[in-house]
Design a protein around this motif. Structure first.
Motif, mmCIF file in Angstrom:
data_model
loop_
_atom_site.group_PDB
_atom_site.id
_atom_site.type_symbol
_atom_site.label_atom_id
_atom_site.label_comp_id
_atom_site.label_asym_id
_atom_site.label_seq_id
_atom_site.Cartn_x
_atom_site.Cartn_y
_atom_site.Cartn_z
ATOM 1 N N UNK A 1 8.242 32.392 -75.501
ATOM 2 C CA UNK A 1 7.356 31.481 -74.794
ATOM 3 C C UNK A 1 6.054 32.183 -74.399
ATOM 4 N N UNK A 2 6.181 33.394 -73.894
ATOM 5 C CA UNK A 2 4.989 34.147 -73.500
ATOM 6 C C UNK A 2 4.109 34.467 -74.707
ATOM 7 N N UNK A 3 4.735 34.810 -75.832
ATOM 8 C CA UNK A 3 3.982 35.095 -77.053
ATOM 9 C C UNK A 3 3.259 33.838 -77.526
ATOM 10 N N UNK A 4 3.939 32.701 -77.540
ATOM 11 C CA UNK A 4 3.302 31.460 -77.989
ATOM 12 C C UNK A 4 2.173 31.037 -77.058
ATOM 13 N N UNK A 5 2.350 31.220 -75.757
ATOM 14 C CA UNK A 5 1.278 30.886 -74.810
ATOM 15 C C UNK A 5 0.056 31.762 -75.079
ATOM 16 N N UNK A 6 0.281 33.056 -75.328
ATOM 17 C CA UNK A 6 -0.833 33.967 -75.631
ATOM 18 C C UNK A 6 -1.542 33.550 -76.913
ATOM 19 N N UNK A 7 -0.772 33.209 -77.932
ATOM 20 C CA UNK A 7 -1.379 32.771 -79.201
ATOM 21 C C UNK A 7 -2.188 31.491 -78.986
ATOM 22 N N UNK A 8 -1.643 30.547 -78.239
ATOM 23 C CA UNK A 8 -2.348 29.287 -77.982
ATOM 24 C C UNK A 8 -3.642 29.518 -77.216
ATOM 25 N N UNK A 9 -3.637 30.492 -76.273
ATOM 26 C CA UNK A 9 -4.865 30.782 -75.532
ATOM 27 C C UNK A 9 -5.932 31.398 -76.440
ATOM 28 N N UNK A 10 -5.500 32.280 -77.348
ATOM 29 C CA UNK A 10 -6.438 32.920 -78.285
ATOM 30 C C UNK A 10 -7.029 31.881 -79.224
ATOM 31 N N UNK A 11 -6.198 30.976 -79.719
ATOM 32 C CA UNK A 11 -6.662 29.952 -80.646
ATOM 33 C C UNK A 11 -7.491 28.895 -79.922
ATOM 34 N N UNK A 12 -7.265 28.713 -78.635
ATOM 35 C CA UNK A 12 -8.013 27.741 -77.860
ATOM 36 C C UNK A 12 -7.329 26.409 -77.706
ATOM 37 N N UNK A 13 -6.053 26.380 -77.941
ATOM 38 C CA UNK A 13 -5.299 25.124 -77.802
ATOM 39 C C UNK A 13 -5.021 24.829 -76.339
ATOM 40 N N UNK A 14 -4.799 25.863 -75.561
ATOM 41 C CA UNK A 14 -4.436 25.634 -74.154
ATOM 42 C C UNK A 14 -5.567 25.974 -73.238
#
Length: 148
Positions: A135-148
């Protein structure tokens, strides 16, 4: 059609077999219907009085009588249904077979139960940790991509 036909018979089915599980099943059905009857007493049936065109004193006398009549009918039906259900041959045979199979089960001792519980809790905590990391990895990826 078998259950409907069987509900109106008065005979008992294989009285001496599967006694414990059949009694517990009947008690469970009775508790379920008793809970429904109790829930019925908590309902507001003033809409029935209004639907019947009653108001005032007539409605205030009708509603409690209607409420407890409904609860009583639910309770009586539940008592009858629970007793007839365990004497329905198909269901009775199933309950008899369940009791026979449960007698064959080897239940774990206290030490085995403790060790099994520790294993289950350890696996649960490990999987919870793995999911937290994912979950933490996916949240980090989403922040980098700009989804969240």
């Amino acid at each position: 059609m078998g259950l409907f036909k069987e509900l109106f018979r008065l005979r008992r089915y294989k009285v001496s077999q599967g006694r414990l599980i059949r009694r517990l099943t009947m008690a469970g059905v009775w508790v379920m219907f008793a809970t429904a009857a109790w829930k019925c007493t908590l309902m507001d049936f003033t809409w029935v009085a209004r639907w019947m065109g009653m108001s005032g004193e007539a409605a205030s006398a009708f509603v409690p009588a209607f409420t407890f009549s409904m609860a009583g009918m639910i309770l009586l039906f539940g008592l009858w249904f629970g007793w007839r259900l365990i004497n329905w041959p198909t269901f009775g045979d199933f309950l008899i077979a369940v009791e026979a199979e449960m007698a064959k089960v080897s239940w774990p001792g206290r030490d085995e139960l403790k060790s099994s519980t520790v294993v289950v809790l350890a696996v649960f905590l490990f999987l919870a940790g793995v999911l937290l990391i994912y979950d933490m990895i996916l949240i980090s990826i989403f922040k980098v991509v700009g989804i969240q």
